[in-house]
Every structure is written in structure tokens, then in C-alpha cells.
Design a protein around this motif. Structure first.
Motif, PDB file in Angstrom:
ATOM      1  N   LEU A   1     -36.158   9.389 -19.029  1.00 27.79           N
ATOM      2  CA  LEU A   1     -35.886   8.396 -20.068  1.00 27.79           C
ATOM      3  C   LEU A   1     -36.874   8.479 -21.215  1.00 27.79           C
ATOM      4  N   PHE A   2     -38.128   8.870 -20.930  1.00 28.89           N
ATOM      5  CA  PHE A   2     -39.159   8.893 -21.953  1.00 28.89           C
ATOM      6  C   PHE A   2     -39.269  10.255 -22.643  1.00 28.89           C
ATOM      7  N   ARG A   3     -38.446  11.207 -22.216  1.00 29.76           N
ATOM      8  CA  ARG A   3     -38.412  12.547 -22.794  1.00 29.76           C
ATOM      9  C   ARG A   3     -39.761  13.274 -22.728  1.00 29.76           C
ATOM     10  N   ASN A   4     -40.564  12.941 -21.757  1.00 26.89           N
ATOM     11  CA  ASN A   4     -41.812  13.684 -21.559  1.00 26.89           C
ATOM     12  C   ASN A   4     -41.766  14.522 -20.282  1.00 26.89           C
ATOM     13  N   ARG A   5     -40.611  14.612 -19.671  1.00 27.55           N
ATOM     14  CA  ARG A   5     -40.408  15.458 -18.497  1.00 27.55           C
ATOM     15  C   ARG A   5     -39.008  16.042 -18.573  1.00 27.55           C
ATOM     16  N   ALA A   6     -38.902  17.337 -18.333  1.00 27.03           N
ATOM     17  CA  ALA A   6     -37.620  18.031 -18.426  1.00 27.03           C
ATOM     18  C   ALA A   6     -37.343  18.799 -17.140  1.00 27.03           C
ATOM     19  N   PHE A   7     -36.064  18.956 -16.838  1.00 24.89           N
ATOM     20  CA  PHE A   7     -35.621  19.687 -15.657  1.00 24.89           C
ATOM     21  C   PHE A   7     -34.615  20.736 -16.116  1.00 24.89           C
ATOM     22  N   ILE A   8     -34.846  21.997 -15.731  1.00 23.33           N
ATOM     23  CA  ILE A   8     -34.022  23.103 -16.217  1.00 23.33           C
ATOM     24  C   ILE A   8     -33.654  24.010 -15.048  1.00 23.33           C
ATOM     25  N   ASP A   9     -32.391  24.434 -15.024  1.00 21.39           N
ATOM     26  CA  ASP A   9     -31.919  25.387 -14.025  1.00 21.39           C
ATOM     27  C   ASP A   9     -31.976  26.792 -14.616  1.00 21.39           C
ATOM     28  N   VAL A  10     -32.608  27.719 -13.894  1.00 21.29           N
ATOM     29  CA  VAL A  10     -32.679  29.121 -14.297  1.00 21.29           C
ATOM     30  C   VAL A  10     -32.313  29.979 -13.092  1.00 21.29           C
ATOM     31  N   GLY A  11     -31.815  31.183 -13.380  1.00 18.46           N
ATOM     32  CA  GLY A  11     -31.461  32.084 -12.293  1.00 18.46           C
ATOM     33  C   GLY A  11     -31.062  33.441 -12.820  1.00 18.46           C
ATOM     34  N   GLY A  12     -30.814  34.356 -11.920  1.00 18.04           N
ATOM     35  CA  GLY A  12     -30.406  35.694 -12.311  1.00 18.04           C
ATOM     36  C   GLY A  12     -30.194  36.585 -11.113  1.00 18.04           C
ATOM     37  N   GLU A  13     -29.574  37.728 -11.374  1.00 16.61           N
ATOM     38  CA  GLU A  13     -29.363  38.750 -10.346  1.00 16.61           C
ATOM     39  C   GLU A  13     -29.860  40.082 -10.886  1.00 16.61           C
ATOM     40  N   TRP A  14     -30.680  40.762 -10.117  1.00 18.58           N
ATOM     41  CA  TRP A  14     -31.244  42.043 -10.528  1.00 18.58           C
ATOM     42  C   TRP A  14     -30.446  43.204  -9.951  1.00 18.58           C
ATOM     43  N   VAL A  15     -29.885  43.009  -8.756  1.00 14.61           N
ATOM     44  CA  VAL A  15     -28.949  43.958  -8.142  1.00 14.61           C
ATOM     45  C   VAL A  15     -27.796  43.149  -7.586  1.00 14.61           C
ATOM     46  N   SER A  16     -26.707  43.809  -7.241  1.00 11.88           N
ATOM     47  CA  SER A  16     -25.555  43.099  -6.717  1.00 11.88           C
ATOM     48  C   SER A  16     -25.935  42.333  -5.460  1.00 11.88           C
TER      49      SER A  16
END
Length: 272
Positions: free
Chosen positions: A229-244
């Protein structure tokens, strides 16, 4: 107009203005969505006010009257959120989150103004005021903790500042992939190159056939940030695949500091 009716209208109007003010300060969603929320809360608060009066006439216990009023308000919010989700053919989770998040603001505002303006505690028993005061302090403390520690607002259209944080999350997640320019599997209106992402990361996926098999094209991605609510903390989803079938994702928390955003912790969200 009776004095009680005037006070009720003033209480309802001020609670709705509180919701609009919170929306303007933190997370403006546009006039149409705000009108839908205000219509929902108007019905909810009017229903809560009528429920209080109806119950109060039959039982002298104010706790029961306020409990009934809160129940009516919650039911109105639930029905409205369900109708919005079905009419918009959208994901239910964010709609319910927004309706009930702002609904909490509207409900607390109405309760506080109702107690202050209508004088319903003037003739209460001696133990009622301390108990209600303790409940109010507990609710405020819980709301403050939840608003600070939990993501309550997911960005719809990332701003340049949001995009910069997303790029930082990508770089923290995979420094090698960031430098080597692996393909970015994320489509948002961000100036990725200006933020430091190599142009090679913006290429389209073009699988190539090698001896009858498809060559795998490594990728990584990042989601839109969600803020407290105070915009001083953020949550982000990250990911990836390097091989199948060889990759994973994380949900990372970033806290705002004097030097900018700093990653404080991550939790594994998926693995392949």
C-alpha cells in the motif's frame, strides 16, 4: 430532513470520498472502474446502515447490529465482484482483490465516521467503549501490517519506473543471461534497450531444426510488479529456461532504500 438522515448521508458520502482519495493518491484505475467501485460501496454502506437500524430496533446490543451491518456490506461486495468478473470475462482474483481492498477502506471509514457523528456510544455500557477501542486498534494494527508486508496492487500498465525495476529484477535473476542477450519472453510497453537490455534479447522465437529435432531457444521473463500500500515494497515474478525442461522461476521481494530498490529475498515459484 431529519437530523439522523442528514448524519447518515454525511457519513456515507465521506466514506465514499475516502475511497476516492485513496484511489487518487495510490492506484488510479480510471473513472469507469472508480464509478463501479463507488456504486458497489454506496449500495453496501446504505445496506449496512439499514441493517444496523433494523437490528438495533429488535436488540439493544450494538455489537450484533454492527456485525449484521458488516455482513451485509461484505455480501454486497461479493455479489458485485462476482458480477464484475463475469461481465468482464477477466481473471477473478484481481477483481476480487480490488473490490475487497477498497471495500475494507470504505467499511472502516463508515464505521469510524458512524461512531463519531451519530453518537451511538454516548449511552453505551461502561465496558463497550474500551472493547470497541481495542478492536479498532487491533484492526488498524493488522491493516497496517498487511498493507506494508503484502502485495495489494499489481500494476496494470507498467510506467518507466516500473520497467526499470523489472529490468533490475531480470539482471539480478540471471546476470549471465542478461549480458549474453538471451530472448526476453515478456511483452510489455517498456523501452527495454534504453534500460540496458541488449537488443538481441528482443528477437522473436525462431526454433531451428537440427537433424530432425527442434533446437531450444533459451529465454527469461519478468512479470509486472505488485506493490504494497505504501509503495515501498515490491514483489516481482521472474523465471527462465536455459535448456529444454531445465529452468525455474522465483518471486522476489524488493524494498525501497535511499539508493534505490534492493532485493531482500526470493522464493522458488516453479521449476522444470
Amino acid at each position: 430532513m431529519k437530523l439522523s438522515t442528514g448524519r447518515a448521508l454525511l457519513t456515507i458520502g465521506l466514506s465514499l470520498l475516502t475511497v476516492v482519495a485513496v484511489n487518487l493518491v495510490w492506484f488510479w484505475h480510471g473513472g469507469q472502474f472508480m464509478l463501479m467501485l463507488c456504486a458497489t460501496y454506496l449500495l453496501g454502506v446504505v445496506g449496512a446502515n439499514l441493517a444496523y437500524g433494523h437490528i438495533q430496533k429488535r436488540w439493544s446490543y450494538r455489537g450484533a447490529a454492527y456485525s449484521g451491518a458488516i455482513l451485509v456490506f461484505v455480501l454486497v461486495c461479493y455479489v458485485s465482484a462476482e458480477l464484475m468478473a463475469r461481465s468482464m470475462s477477466d481473471d477473478r482474483a484481481p477483481i476480487f482483490m480490488w473490490v475487497f481492498s477498497y471495500g475494507f477502506v470504505a467499511l472502516v471509514s463508515w464505521l469510524a465516521l458512524d461512531l463519531a457523528l451519530r453518537g451511538r456510544l454516548e449511552h453505551s455500557k461502561i465496558w463497550v467503549k474500551p472493547v470497541l477501542a481495542a478492536v479498532a486498534v487491533g484492526c488498524i494494527a493488522w491493516a497496517g501490517w498487511y498493507s506494508y508486508s503484502s502485495p495489494v496492487a499489481r500494476v496494470m500498465n507498467p510506467s518507466p519506473k516500473d520497467c526499470a525495476l523489472m529490468v533490475q529484477a531480470l539482471k539480478d535473476f540471471s546476470p549471465d543471461g542478461f549480458e549474453q542477450g538471451i530472448r526476453l519472453n515478456t511483452k510489455y510497453n517498456c523501452d527495454w534497450v534504453a534500460l540496458g537490455l541488449p537488443e538481441s534479447s528482443l528477437r522473436e522465437s525462431e526454433p531451428k531444426s537440427i537433424t530432425g529435432l527442434w533446437a531450444f531457444d533459451p529465454w527469461f521473463s519478468v512479470g509486472k510488479p505488485a506493490y504494497n500500500l505504501f509503495r515501498n515494497r515490491a514483489f516481482i515474478d521472474v523465471g527462465g529456461e536455459w535448456v529444454s525442461l531445465g529452468g525455474g522461476g522465483e518471486r522476489c521481494q524488493y524494498d525501497r532504500t535511499l539508493k534505490g530498490w534492493k532485493k531482500t529475498r526470493c522464493e522458488r515459484s516453479w521449476i522444470s
